[in-house]
Design an enzyme around this catalytic site. Structure first.
Site, short mmCIF file in Angstrom:
data_model
loop_
_atom_site.label_atom_id
_atom_site.label_comp_id
_atom_site.label_asym_id
_atom_site.label_seq_id
_atom_site.Cartn_x
_atom_site.Cartn_y
_atom_site.Cartn_z
N GLU A 113 79.41 55.97 49.37
CA GLU A 113 78.28 55.47 48.59
C GLU A 113 78.63 55.36 47.11
OE1 GLU A 113 73.52 56.55 48.07
OE2 GLU A 113 74.90 58.05 48.85
N ASP A 145 67.33 55.25 40.58
CA ASP A 145 66.71 56.54 40.85
C ASP A 145 66.58 57.50 39.67
OD1 ASP A 145 67.05 55.21 43.22
OD2 ASP A 145 67.52 56.97 44.39
#
Length: 831
Positions: free
Chosen positions: A786, A589
């Site tokens: 995460e 990302d």
């Protein structure tokens, strides 16, 4: 038992034919192929039967469905009702972040048998246990049962009222679902029975038992309209496309009842208790939506018993008790044999932790069905050929030319039940690594499901958002998929692991046709019977080749247009879809890239993935005897390995870097030290004696760069972008990349070479740091996360991230190389 007898018979036939072939090959040569086809077909049939039902609605705290489009589904809903505001604010159904939970998830789970889940609901003051089992038999995937047990927390009032709803739906043209009449007009004193049928499931019965627990009573005059202490059912009819909206439908029905009370029976000075106000009117009958509502005071327990008519025997609560016990015992034995944790992770606390992490990964497997939004306009702006291409691409996307594609179906594990309850392409390859150790044939079912989504060009959408229920969890701007955008091809890691398991179990794969195992189980049938495994590879291989060719065509980089010196003028790659702030297609990302993006950019991580693909495809082509393709892949791999050094190695920085074009249109390296810098190493493309290995190991171990007490930072602490912006891949510790590093460090540490001792030290310390970090956060919060903070080790971002963070079970099972343990021999892993 009948299933086992049929399975044993088929294997016996094949076994005796195989023996006969040794002594009279001419007599049985004509039947060999036929018998192998019978075995392959039987394994496929048995797999479908044993995997048909499951808690395949992972977006719900507890939701059951089969791997069938438009079928029977059930979901559990609950909430306290001590006050009028309680149920509205505390109802539980879909998994949500930060919803007053101390943790929830599977303590043990096997996709073929079932398991036990614990839900620690602090806000509702209750601990729920949901036990689920499957009972094989019949022609429609067998039967199943669940036990729902609620125990009040110690600090909850003993008279706490909890409303529990089982929401059952049946989709599909011509299907039927009906609730039988209750004991009185007000409801059911005993069990509730639903009867249904569909083309795929045949006839069935679903029973919700009365169970144990106090049903509250009241002397309020409302009892003449709503009998207390009873289970009630409302049967409704909705369009198939709407039935997934359980909470809105249930709340609509509750509101209707409340409105009727206000208009007809409400007395402000003597209101009925909240639980009775929210009690539905009992209206059982035919309908594709069945709402079964119960209210308990204190702790409770009840069973859900689904019996397939074709099984010939109805499931009882006694059957359920027996199966729960046997499933728990079987899980414990299988887990200990598959994941044998090595020092320093042999204590019981790590075993409990490991069982939870793995169970939540495999218990998060779901079945999804519906349309996908795809933009197949092939607008010229998507070619990304000019400077400022990202602005032109954004304008093309703004025209909103997406259309519904499909419907498709997908059987997959997921990254996170509350936040990412859907399929993610590059996540899935990591998810399947532990799952393939547990059940290779389940893994192959999932792999095939993903490759069934491939289009004629070789593209698979990187995020599978199938149907309105899945889209309800995704912001509008992220729903559309684009067939020119890629994602890391991690599924090949699992397929390569399958090839290696075949080799290990059967020696030289081609000779495996001469024996077929009698002791086969469904979890390893494709390994125990090599010809079955080879047939899987033969069917997958054309799709793998198509995907590889698609990558080479659509993600190619430009060498010839610029002044670039390279061994090969073909092997260079660029992710499409980059902007000045993100390269979402890479999976990393917001990791810093060239500023601004340029058509001449080259991305070292993508080049490494392509090298890994060529390397793994060589193994697969070799295994199925396509030597010409294997030779072609070897040449491509050789060119990539040379070009990685020619185009991406920075002698000054001592690492690999992305490349772009300077003002003179010459190659310019863009070095942001971090995960990107390590990719040729992470993907297994560097040999133990590589001259670049030393500097990369130094970068890994430098506390001022990537090394932290909690794992490798995603971006160097010295980088100007460290911890800035979204800070998503700009510093935090990610387990998937750390796992890749641990695997490669182990590989170097167990082979002779100049860096063996350095790799052994880094491996030992990194392995311990990673496990300790994830374990400590899990113990404190009840969740896997995460990512992890590189300074504090605390879990952050998405909670219940039991996707690739569950790789921790594989790390705990890896060899201890500290001290005398450092003499372990080299073992090939998935990377």
């Amino acid at each position: 038992m009948a299933q086992r007898r049929r399975w044993s018979f088929v294997l016996t036939v094949v076994w005796w034919n195989a023996l006969a072939a040794l002594f009279a090959p001419g007599l049985v040569a004509a039947t060999t192929v036929e018998e192998e086809a019978i075995l392959t077909s039987e394994i496929a049939r048995q797999n479908n039967q044993s995997l048909l039902w499951g808690p395949y609605r992972p977006n719900l705290y507890f939701g059951v469905r089969p791997r069938i489009p438009k079928s029977l589904m059930a979901g559990l809903m609950w909430g306290k009702v001590d006050t009028f505001a309680d149920f509205q604010n505390s109802v539980r159904y879909t998994c949500e972040q930060n919803e007053g939970m101390k943790g929830y998830g599977w303590d043990e789970f096997d996709t073929r048998r079932g398991g036990v889940q614990s839900i620690h609901d602090i806000e509702n003051g209750i601990d729920l246990t949901t036990s689920f089992v499957k009972i094989q038999g019949g022609a429609h995937g067998g039967s199943w049962a669940a036990r729902i047990k609620g125990e009040l927390k110690e600090d909850s009032p003993p008279d706490r009222k909890t409303m529990v709803i089982l929401y059952v739906t049946q989709e599909g043209f011509g299907s039927e679902l009906e609730a039988t009449e209750g004991d009185t007009e007000f409801g059911y004193e005993g069990d509730v029975t639903l009867k249904g049928k569909s083309d795929v499931l045949g006839g069935y019965k679903l029973v919700v038992t009365k169970g144990d627990g106090i049903r509250p009573t009241t002397d309020h005059k409302l009892v003449q309209f709503r009998g207390p202490g009873q289970t009630v059912v409302q049967s409704l009819q909705y369009p198939d496309e709407a039935v997934w909206q359980a909470k809105p439908i249930v709340f609509k029905q509750i509101k209707e009842g409340v409105d009727w009370l206000v208009e007809n029976q409400w007395e402000a000075e003597n209101p009925p208790p909240p639980w009775q106000v929210y009690q539905l009117e009992n209206r059982p009958g035919t309908g594709n939506v069945q709402i079964i509502q119960m209210v308990f005071e204190g702790s409770f327990e009840f069973d859900i018993l689904f019996s397939s008519e074709s099984a010939g025997k109805e499931v009882t609560s006694a059957d359920l008790s027996r199966e729960i016990k046997e499933t728990t015992e079987a899980f414990g034995e299988h887990f200990s044999s598959v994941f044998s944790f090595k020092p320093p992770f042999t204590a019981e606390k790590y075993k409990k932790f490991g069982r939870s992490m793995f169970s939540n990964l495999i218990g998060g497997i779901g079945y999804f069905y519906g349309h996908s939004l795809e933009d197949r306009s092939y607008a010229p702006e998507y070619d990304e050929e000019g400077e400022g291409f990202w602005e032109e691409a954004a304008e093309a996307r703004a025209r909103k030319l997406e259309t519904n594609a499909g419907p498709y179906e997908l059987f997959t594990s997921i990254p996170s039940r509350p936040f990412f309850p859907r399929g993610f392409l590059w996540d899935e390859g990591f998810h399947l690594m532990p799952i393939s150790d547990w059940d290779m044939d389940l893994t192959l079912e999932i792999v095939r499901s993903w490759f069934n989504l491939m289009d004629e060009d070789g593209w698979i959408g990187r995020e599978q958002i199938l149907g309105e229920e899945a889209r309800s969890k995704v912001p509008r701007e992220f729903q559309t998929q684009y067939p020119h955008y890629a994602n890391p091809p991690t599924l090949l890691l699992t397929i390569d692991a399958f090839v290696e398991k075949l080799r290990k179990a059967n020696g030289s794969i081609p000779s495996g046709r001469e024996h077929l195992s009698q002791g086969v189980t469904l979890t390893s049938a494709s390994i125990d019977n090599p010809e079955v495994g080879l047939e899987h590879l033969r069917k997958l291989y054309p799709l793998l080749r198509r995907q590889f060719d698609w990558f080479r065509k659509t993600q190619s980089g430009d060498i010839k247009s610029y002044d670039r010196e390279a061994f090969s003028k073909k092997e260079a790659y660029r992710w499409r879809g980059c902007t000045p702030t993100h390269c979402l297609t890479s999976g990393l990302d917001d990791y810093p890239r060239a500023q601004p993006p340029h058509p001449g950019d080259l991305h070292v991580d993508l080049m490494s993935w392509m090298g890994m693909m060529a390397k793994l495809l060589t193994n697969i082509a070799d295994a199925i005897g396509i030597t010409s393709d294997a030779d072609e892949y070897k040449k491509i791999l050789d060119a990539i390995e040379h070009n990685l050094d020619d185009l991406h190695w920075s002698e000054k920085d001592g690492c690999y870097c992305d490349a772009t074009i300077d003002d003179f249109e010459e190659n310019l390296l863009v070095c942001h030290k971090g995960y990107i810098s390590l990719f040729p190493f992470l993907t297994g493309l560097l040999k133990p004696d590589s001259p670049h290995l030393g500097p990369l190991l130094a970068l890994i171990g430098d506390e001022d760069e990537l090394w932290s007490p909690h794992g490798l930072r995603s971006l160097s602490k010295k980088d100007e972008f460290y911890g800035t912006g979204e800070n998503y891949w700009r510093g935090p510790v990610w387990f998937n990349i750390n796992y890749m590093a641990v695997v490669q460090l182990y590989s170097i540490a167990t082979q002779e070479g100049p860096h063996q001792e350095t790799a052994r030290d880094l491996y030992t310390r990194l392995r311990k740091n990673l496990v300790d970090t994830v374990y400590k956060s899990w113990e404190e919060t009840g969740f896997a996360w995460e990512q992890y903070n590189p300074e504090t080790g605390k879990g952050q971002r998405t909670q219940h991230f039991t996707g690739w963070t569950s790789l921790v079970v594989k790390v705990m099972a890896m060899d201890d190389l500290s001290g005398e343990g450092g003499k372990a021999g080299h073992v090939k892993d998935e990377l």
